[in-house]
Design a protein around this motif. Structure first.
Motif, PDB file in Angstrom:
ATOM      1  N   PHE A  95       6.031  38.572 -23.481  1.00  0.00           N
ATOM      2  CA  PHE A  95       4.380  38.865 -23.212  1.00  0.00           C
ATOM      3  C   PHE A  95       3.870  38.333 -21.851  1.00  0.00           C
ATOM      4  O   PHE A  95       3.775  36.839 -22.013  1.00  0.00           O
ATOM      5  CB  PHE A  95       2.876  37.852 -24.649  1.00  0.00           C
ATOM      6  CG  PHE A  95       1.427  38.256 -24.584  1.00  0.00           C
ATOM      7  CD1 PHE A  95       1.179  38.837 -23.702  1.00  0.00           C
ATOM      8  CD2 PHE A  95       0.824  37.635 -24.947  1.00  0.00           C
ATOM      9  CE1 PHE A  95      -0.540  39.037 -23.253  1.00  0.00           C
ATOM     10  CE2 PHE A  95      -0.470  37.506 -25.248  1.00  0.00           C
ATOM     11  CZ  PHE A  95      -0.782  38.590 -23.705  1.00  0.00           C
ATOM     12  N   THR A  96       3.289  39.219 -21.189  1.00  0.00           N
ATOM     13  CA  THR A  96       3.106  38.161 -19.716  1.00  0.00           C
ATOM     14  C   THR A  96       2.306  38.842 -18.836  1.00  0.00           C
ATOM     15  O   THR A  96       1.392  40.384 -20.076  1.00  0.00           O
ATOM     16  CB  THR A  96       4.475  38.787 -18.505  1.00  0.00           C
ATOM     17  OG1 THR A  96       4.226  39.943 -18.381  1.00  0.00           O
ATOM     18  CG2 THR A  96       5.271  38.725 -19.085  1.00  0.00           C
ATOM     19  N   SER A  97       1.041  38.093 -18.426  1.00  0.00           N
ATOM     20  CA  SER A  97      -0.333  38.841 -18.094  1.00  0.00           C
ATOM     21  C   SER A  97      -0.388  37.767 -16.380  1.00  0.00           C
ATOM     22  O   SER A  97      -0.018  36.589 -16.594  1.00  0.00           O
ATOM     23  CB  SER A  97      -1.301  37.925 -19.380  1.00  0.00           C
ATOM     24  OG  SER A  97      -1.948  36.566 -19.168  1.00  0.00           O
ATOM     25  N   ALA A  98      -0.938  38.618 -15.584  1.00  0.00           N
ATOM     26  CA  ALA A  98      -1.002  37.841 -14.202  1.00  0.00           C
ATOM     27  C   ALA A  98      -2.338  37.619 -14.136  1.00  0.00           C
ATOM     28  O   ALA A  98      -3.417  37.416 -13.974  1.00  0.00           O
ATOM     29  CB  ALA A  98      -0.687  39.391 -13.003  1.00  0.00           C
ATOM     30  N   ALA A  99      -2.680  36.253 -14.811  1.00  0.00           N
ATOM     31  CA  ALA A  99      -3.821  35.395 -14.617  1.00  0.00           C
ATOM     32  C   ALA A  99      -3.595  35.212 -12.499  1.00  0.00           C
ATOM     33  O   ALA A  99      -3.238  34.842 -11.979  1.00  0.00           O
ATOM     34  CB  ALA A  99      -3.019  33.965 -14.856  1.00  0.00           C
ATOM     35  N   ASP A 100      -5.418  35.326 -12.468  1.00  0.00           N
ATOM     36  CA  ASP A 100      -5.592  34.947 -11.161  1.00  0.00           C
ATOM     37  C   ASP A 100      -5.555  33.503 -10.762  1.00  0.00           C
ATOM     38  O   ASP A 100      -5.174  32.397 -11.613  1.00  0.00           O
ATOM     39  CB  ASP A 100      -6.793  35.657 -10.966  1.00  0.00           C
ATOM     40  CG  ASP A 100      -8.140  34.640 -11.426  1.00  0.00           C
ATOM     41  OD1 ASP A 100      -7.548  34.241 -12.494  1.00  0.00           O
ATOM     42  OD2 ASP A 100      -9.294  35.820 -11.727  1.00  0.00           O
ATOM     43  N   SER A 101      -6.296  32.861  -9.899  1.00  0.00           N
ATOM     44  CA  SER A 101      -6.451  31.533  -8.727  1.00  0.00           C
ATOM     45  C   SER A 101      -7.069  30.848  -9.747  1.00  0.00           C
ATOM     46  O   SER A 101      -6.793  29.828 -10.425  1.00  0.00           O
ATOM     47  CB  SER A 101      -6.679  31.855  -7.185  1.00  0.00           C
ATOM     48  OG  SER A 101      -7.719  31.794  -7.396  1.00  0.00           O
ATOM     49  N   SER A 103       4.310  34.103 -20.011  1.00  0.00           N
ATOM     50  CA  SER A 103       4.043  34.124 -18.730  1.00  0.00           C
ATOM     51  C   SER A 103       2.904  34.724 -18.629  1.00  0.00           C
ATOM     52  O   SER A 103       1.986  35.108 -19.099  1.00  0.00           O
ATOM     53  CB  SER A 103       5.283  34.861 -17.719  1.00  0.00           C
ATOM     54  OG  SER A 103       4.504  34.495 -16.671  1.00  0.00           O
ATOM     55  N   PHE A 104       2.361  33.840 -17.539  1.00  0.00           N
ATOM     56  CA  PHE A 104       0.729  33.833 -17.052  1.00  0.00           C
ATOM     57  C   PHE A 104       1.129  34.625 -15.694  1.00  0.00           C
ATOM     58  O   PHE A 104       0.284  34.908 -14.625  1.00  0.00           O
ATOM     59  CB  PHE A 104       0.052  32.261 -16.905  1.00  0.00           C
ATOM     60  CG  PHE A 104      -0.670  31.651 -18.167  1.00  0.00           C
ATOM     61  CD1 PHE A 104      -0.304  32.905 -19.310  1.00  0.00           C
ATOM     62  CD2 PHE A 104      -0.667  30.321 -18.384  1.00  0.00           C
ATOM     63  CE1 PHE A 104      -1.412  31.817 -20.314  1.00  0.00           C
ATOM     64  CE2 PHE A 104      -1.105  29.689 -19.571  1.00  0.00           C
ATOM     65  CZ  PHE A 104      -1.203  30.747 -20.701  1.00  0.00           C
ATOM     66  N   LEU A 105       2.551  34.593 -15.429  1.00  0.00           N
ATOM     67  CA  LEU A 105       2.410  34.743 -14.063  1.00  0.00           C
ATOM     68  C   LEU A 105       3.270  36.218 -13.744  1.00  0.00           C
ATOM     69  O   LEU A 105       3.929  36.902 -12.506  1.00  0.00           O
ATOM     70  CB  LEU A 105       3.217  33.784 -13.473  1.00  0.00           C
ATOM     71  CG  LEU A 105       3.001  32.546 -13.225  1.00  0.00           C
ATOM     72  CD1 LEU A 105       4.764  31.532 -13.259  1.00  0.00           C
ATOM     73  CD2 LEU A 105       2.231  32.098 -12.882  1.00  0.00           C
ATOM     74  N   GLY A 106       3.107  37.672 -14.510  1.00  0.00           N
ATOM     75  CA  GLY A 106       3.935  38.716 -14.423  1.00  0.00           C
ATOM     76  C   GLY A 106       3.121  39.329 -14.805  1.00  0.00           C
ATOM     77  O   GLY A 106       2.141  39.113 -16.200  1.00  0.00           O
TER      78      GLY A 106
END
Length: 360
Positions: A159-165, A241-244
């Protein structure tokens, strides 16, 4: 019918509470009777923005809310660091408890919450929504079918998600004083639960964290993974990950079959979801393609999975309230096993990626 609706109150106005308040409104056996926040204004704004019944009470104090005798049960989406205090107080006030995940900072805290629930005879359930989707039951049937799937050999979840700044700097999940477990507690919880589902909730015996997790300046995990091992040779791995880019995968491999899911936490479509199941899949004669391919199974539902969760929670509460039944132990047991594995992975990271044994 109105007299039998379970009266659910919401403790805290976190963003996820918007989704759950809609779920409560959709569930046929529950209604929102109150909402509370640290300020009256915030609670009132939440009630107005989320279609709460006009009869719903608005509280600017958690304590006053939990003392309301008309509240049967509470949904609690507070930061994990606040769960112990407020979940215990909710149970002590005889409120059935639907608690946001991760349920606690560690299993010792969670055991104190469970002790309070057991002492008061109230139902506990965590807010892991996808396990209440009818697709999950169909997946479990396939995984437990020794003729089609065989015996489990390995599981991989992601489980990954691309968190913004903005998320990475301000969200509670990256704050050590609010949700210190970071991506492991949030995304990893789902991965671990999926692994346990595939293993029919048999706890692994050992956990080893993957090398070099990514942490922020405050030491909160933004990305990590681990491998889990059973005595009979089963193995599982997960990555969170919060980065993918957004990914929600399960691959479970048995001696006879394989399960693939690509949207296991939040389905691509709210009322329809699928999985691929292959049994004795094979190549063609020249090995230029697959002679026998996995079959896509699609399951429909009238209610979204979060409403089905509320429906089941309210059903259990109703059984206790109106039929003097005992709380269902299945859900707290599954929550505790998930927390135990999560704790072992965190400990492995803290000990320099050592193997950590897991004990019930």
């Amino acid at each position: 019918m109105a007299e039998t609706l379970i009266q659910i109150g919401i403790v805290g106005c976190a963003d996820i509470a918007r989704k759950v308040s809609r779920a409560i409104n959709l569930a046929p056996n529950a209604t929102i009777c109150a909402v509370s926040s640290r300020s009256q204004e915030k609670a009132a704004a939440f009630a107005a923005a989320n279609g709460l019944p006009l009869s719903a009470k608005v509280y600017g104090s958690y304590e006053a809310f939990l003392e309301d005798p008309e509240v049967d049960a509470v949904y609690m989406p507070l930061p994990t660091s606040l769960h112990l205090k407020w979940a215990v107080l909710a149970a002590q006030n005889k409120k059935h408890l639907l608690l946001e995940k991760p349920v606690a900072l560690d299993v010792a805290q969670f055991d104190r919450i469970l002790e309070a629930c057991e002492s008061s005879g109230v139902q506990f359930m965590d807010n892991t929504m996808w396990v209440h989707n009818p697709r999950t039951a169909a997946m479990a049937n396939f995984l437990n079918d020794t003729q089609r799937f065989g015996n489990l050999k390995s599981v991989r979840t992601c489980f990954t998600s691309a968190a913004d700044s903005d998320y990475l700097s301000r969200n509670i999940r990256v704050k050590p004083d609010l949700d210190a477990l970071g991506a492991l507690g949030d995304h990893g919880w789902y991965c671990i639960r999926a692994i346990l589902l595939a293993a029919n909730y048999e706890l692994p015996k050992r956990a080893v964290a993957s090398y070099e997790p990514v942490v922020n300046k405050d030491g909160v995990i933004l990305e990590c993974g681990a491998s889990l091992y059973w005595e009979d040779g089963k193995v599982a791995t997960f990555h969170c990950s919060f980065l993918g880019n957004l990914t929600m995968d399960i691959t479970a491999i048995g001696t006879r079959g394989t399960l693939h899911v690509h949207d296991f936490i939040i389905p691509y479509h709210e009322k329809e979801s699928s999985f691929l199941a292959g049994t004795e899949t094979t190549f063609d004669d020249l090995v230029t393609g697959w002679a026998k391919q996995p079959i896509k199974h699609t399951i429909s539902t009238d209610l979204p999975q979060e409403a089905l969760l509320v429906k089941e929670f309210a059903r259990l509460v109703s059984e206790i309230k109106f039929k003097n039944s005992k709380p269902e132990k299945k859900w707290p047991t599954i929550s505790r096993k998930t927390q135990l594995v999560l704790d072992a992975v965190k400990t492995s990271i803290e000990r320099g990626f050592e193997t950590v044994h897991i004990y019930e």
